[in-house]
Design a protein around this motif. Structure first.
Motif: not given
Length: 150
Positions: A9-10, A22-28, A69-72, A133-136
């Motif tokens: 989510s971030e 730093e990203i919002g919705t996407g993939l780490l 989803v146009d994620g980052d 840091k991530l919110l899986n």
């Protein structure tokens, strides 16, 4: 080439107290590189990651890719993904590439990923002490190794 892909989510990467990605919705994406890796691994893995259907659709079924989803994406180099733990309690990192091989492959991976996404890809700093840091979201965590394509 070994990767751990986490739907987030971030997420952010901080070095020396400064947020560098730093990203919002996407993939780490945590990426481990070994000497046998090359362009074919980069092309195959970036294609696989860009098209992995691990985001929910209108029915909450994992049916959409990061492209859909146009994620980052943030890609962080992580040599510890090639840890060998069979003997003793101290992992061996002998299979992980040294910087002279790994850095150009990592940079090329990021560049190819950005081309596939049509946007900038966040990074860490190779060899730096990074705080990730991530919110899986899910949690959804997928591992892919280019040596196990078949």
């Amino acid at each position: 080439m070994r990767s751990v892909i986490q739907r987030v989510s971030e997420a952010s990467v901080t070095v020396d107290g400064e947020i560098i990605s730093e990203i919002g919705t996407g993939l780490l994406v945590l990426l481990g590189i070994e000497d046998a890796d090359g362009k074919e691994d980069i092309d195959w893995l970036t294609q696989k990651i860009a098209n992995l259907r691990i985001f929910g659709d209108e029915n909450d079924v994992m049916n959409r890719s990061v492209l859909d989803v146009d994620g980052d994406v943030i890609v962080v180099s992580q040599f510890t993904l090639h840890a060998q733990t069979k003997k003793g309690n101290r992992p061996s990192y002998i299979k992980a590439s040294k910087p002279d091989i790994a850095i150009p492959l990592y940079e090329n991976f990021v560049q190819v990923m950005a081309q596939k996404l049509g946007k900038k890809v966040g990074t860490g700093i190779f060899g730096a002490d990074m705080k990730v840091k991530l919110l899986n979201d899910g949690p959804v965590t997928i591992t892919i190794d280019t040596k196990n394509k078949e």
